[in-house]
Design a protein around this motif. Sequence first.
Motif, PDB file in Angstrom:
ATOM      1  N   HIS A  13       0.827  -1.208   0.000  1.00  0.00           N
ATOM      2  CA  HIS A  13       0.000   0.000   0.000  1.00  0.00           C
ATOM      3  C   HIS A  13       0.865   1.264   0.000  1.00  0.00           C
ATOM      4  CE1 HIS A  13      -3.802  -1.933   0.153  1.00  0.00           C
ATOM      5  NE2 HIS A  13      -3.682  -2.407   1.381  1.00  0.00           N
ATOM      6  N   LEU A  14       1.934   1.268   0.784  1.00  0.00           N
ATOM      7  CA  LEU A  14       2.822   2.427   0.821  1.00  0.00           C
ATOM      8  C   LEU A  14       3.486   2.652  -0.536  1.00  0.00           C
ATOM      9  CD1 LEU A  14       4.500   1.989   4.315  1.00  0.00           C
ATOM     10  CD2 LEU A  14       3.006   3.873   3.621  1.00  0.00           C
ATOM     11  N   LEU A  15       3.900   1.567  -1.179  1.00  0.00           N
ATOM     12  CA  LEU A  15       4.526   1.689  -2.498  1.00  0.00           C
ATOM     13  C   LEU A  15       3.579   2.332  -3.494  1.00  0.00           C
ATOM     14  CD1 LEU A  15       6.314  -1.762  -2.853  1.00  0.00           C
ATOM     15  CD2 LEU A  15       7.405   0.456  -2.554  1.00  0.00           C
ATOM     16  N   TYR A  16       2.349   1.886  -3.491  1.00  0.00           N
ATOM     17  CA  TYR A  16       1.380   2.360  -4.478  1.00  0.00           C
ATOM     18  C   TYR A  16       0.779   3.715  -4.114  1.00  0.00           C
ATOM     19  CZ  TYR A  16      -2.601   2.416  -7.615  1.00  0.00           C
ATOM     20  OH  TYR A  16      -3.522   2.777  -8.557  1.00  0.00           O
ATOM     21  N   LEU A  17       0.308   3.858  -2.888  1.00  0.00           N
ATOM     22  CA  LEU A  17      -0.432   5.062  -2.507  1.00  0.00           C
ATOM     23  C   LEU A  17       0.462   6.252  -2.168  1.00  0.00           C
ATOM     24  CD1 LEU A  17      -3.174   3.375  -0.308  1.00  0.00           C
ATOM     25  CD2 LEU A  17      -3.404   4.210  -2.643  1.00  0.00           C
ATOM     26  N   CYS A  18       1.700   5.999  -1.760  1.00  0.00           N
ATOM     27  CA  CYS A  18       2.608   7.089  -1.394  1.00  0.00           C
ATOM     28  C   CYS A  18       3.673   7.339  -2.460  1.00  0.00           C
ATOM     29  CB  CYS A  18       3.286   6.790  -0.065  1.00  0.00           C
ATOM     30  SG  CYS A  18       2.149   6.707   1.324  1.00  0.00           S
ATOM     31  N   SER A  19       3.579   6.640  -3.564  1.00  0.00           N
ATOM     32  CA  SER A  19       4.533   6.803  -4.674  1.00  0.00           C
ATOM     33  C   SER A  19       5.976   6.632  -4.218  1.00  0.00           C
ATOM     34  CB  SER A  19       4.352   8.159  -5.342  1.00  0.00           C
ATOM     35  OG  SER A  19       3.053   8.291  -5.838  1.00  0.00           O
ATOM     36  N   MET A  20       6.220   5.540  -3.535  1.00  0.00           N
ATOM     37  CA  MET A  20       7.572   5.262  -3.048  1.00  0.00           C
ATOM     38  C   MET A  20       8.226   4.178  -3.887  1.00  0.00           C
ATOM     39  SD  MET A  20       7.322   5.026   1.031  1.00  0.00           S
ATOM     40  CE  MET A  20       6.663   6.329   2.012  1.00  0.00           C
ATOM     41  N   CYS A  21       9.541   4.212  -3.907  1.00  0.00           N
ATOM     42  CA  CYS A  21      10.315   3.118  -4.479  1.00  0.00           C
ATOM     43  C   CYS A  21      10.475   2.052  -3.394  1.00  0.00           C
ATOM     44  CB  CYS A  21      11.689   3.604  -4.907  1.00  0.00           C
ATOM     45  SG  CYS A  21      11.637   4.834  -6.208  1.00  0.00           S
ATOM     46  N   LEU A  22      10.834   0.861  -3.794  1.00  0.00           N
ATOM     47  CA  LEU A  22      10.944  -0.242  -2.836  1.00  0.00           C
ATOM     48  C   LEU A  22      11.963   0.056  -1.742  1.00  0.00           C
ATOM     49  CD1 LEU A  22      10.163  -3.065  -1.932  1.00  0.00           C
ATOM     50  CD2 LEU A  22      11.880  -3.968  -3.484  1.00  0.00           C
ATOM     51  N   MET A  23      13.148   0.527  -2.102  1.00  0.00           N
ATOM     52  CA  MET A  23      14.171   0.785  -1.091  1.00  0.00           C
ATOM     53  C   MET A  23      13.780   1.937  -0.168  1.00  0.00           C
ATOM     54  SD  MET A  23      16.268  -1.588  -1.166  1.00  0.00           S
ATOM     55  CE  MET A  23      17.336  -0.944   0.096  1.00  0.00           C
ATOM     56  N   GLU A  24      13.072   2.937  -0.693  1.00  0.00           N
ATOM     57  CA  GLU A  24      12.576   4.017   0.161  1.00  0.00           C
ATOM     58  C   GLU A  24      11.635   3.457   1.223  1.00  0.00           C
ATOM     59  OE1 GLU A  24      12.545   7.714  -3.050  1.00  0.00           O
ATOM     60  OE2 GLU A  24      10.688   6.632  -2.615  1.00  0.00           O
ATOM     61  N   CYS A  25      10.770   2.575   0.814  1.00  0.00           N
ATOM     62  CA  CYS A  25       9.796   1.994   1.728  1.00  0.00           C
ATOM     63  C   CYS A  25      10.477   1.097   2.767  1.00  0.00           C
ATOM     64  CB  CYS A  25       8.766   1.206   0.923  1.00  0.00           C
ATOM     65  SG  CYS A  25       7.352   0.685   1.893  1.00  0.00           S
ATOM     66  N   LEU A  26      11.458   0.343   2.341  1.00  0.00           N
ATOM     67  CA  LEU A  26      12.135  -0.568   3.262  1.00  0.00           C
ATOM     68  C   LEU A  26      13.016   0.163   4.270  1.00  0.00           C
ATOM     69  CD1 LEU A  26      13.071  -3.469   0.833  1.00  0.00           C
ATOM     70  CD2 LEU A  26      11.156  -3.348   2.438  1.00  0.00           C
ATOM     71  N   ARG A  27      13.429   1.389   3.965  1.00  0.00           N
ATOM     72  CA  ARG A  27      14.244   2.183   4.887  1.00  0.00           C
ATOM     73  C   ARG A  27      13.417   2.932   5.924  1.00  0.00           C
ATOM     74  NH1 ARG A  27      17.141   4.638   0.069  1.00  0.00           N
ATOM     75  NH2 ARG A  27      18.791   3.169  -0.358  1.00  0.00           N
ATOM     76  N   LEU A  28      12.111   2.915   5.801  1.00  0.00           N
ATOM     77  CA  LEU A  28      11.256   3.686   6.714  1.00  0.00           C
ATOM     78  C   LEU A  28      11.373   3.198   8.154  1.00  0.00           C
ATOM     79  CD1 LEU A  28       7.949   4.061   4.685  1.00  0.00           C
ATOM     80  CD2 LEU A  28       9.619   5.838   5.198  1.00  0.00           C
ATOM     81  N   ARG A  29      11.308   4.132   9.060  1.00  0.00           N
ATOM     82  CA  ARG A  29      11.266   3.859  10.492  1.00  0.00           C
ATOM     83  C   ARG A  29      10.077   4.613  11.064  1.00  0.00           C
ATOM     84  NH1 ARG A  29      13.802   0.470   8.832  1.00  0.00           N
ATOM     85  NH2 ARG A  29      16.017   0.146   8.949  1.00  0.00           N
ATOM     86  N   GLY A  30       9.698   4.287  12.258  1.00  0.00           N
ATOM     87  CA  GLY A  30       8.545   4.927  12.888  1.00  0.00           C
ATOM     88  C   GLY A  30       8.665   6.428  12.996  1.00  0.00           C
TER      89      GLY A  30
END
Length: 73
Positions: A13-30
């Motif tokens: 959902h984050l990849l699609y709805l927030c227009s993120m790349c995979l590595m951007e999404c995997l680097r996310l922290r709280g």
Amino acid sequence: MNAGCCIPKLIAHLLYLCSMCLMECLRLRGKFFDIEHSRVVVSESNGEKDRLTMLPANLVEPVKAVSFDVGEF
């Protein structure tokens, strides 16, 4: 509730709805989620700069559930 089962769905959902790349999404922290203002700080995105993107209202609760489960917030 074990949030581990819903993490792959949240990532999709984050990849699609927030227009993120995979590595951007995997680097996310709280700490990158601004729930109060419904936004996400994407660090080291294109050009190694930080950027803001919106956090859709339907993802606020899943993000809170996952973050609470792992002790981020």
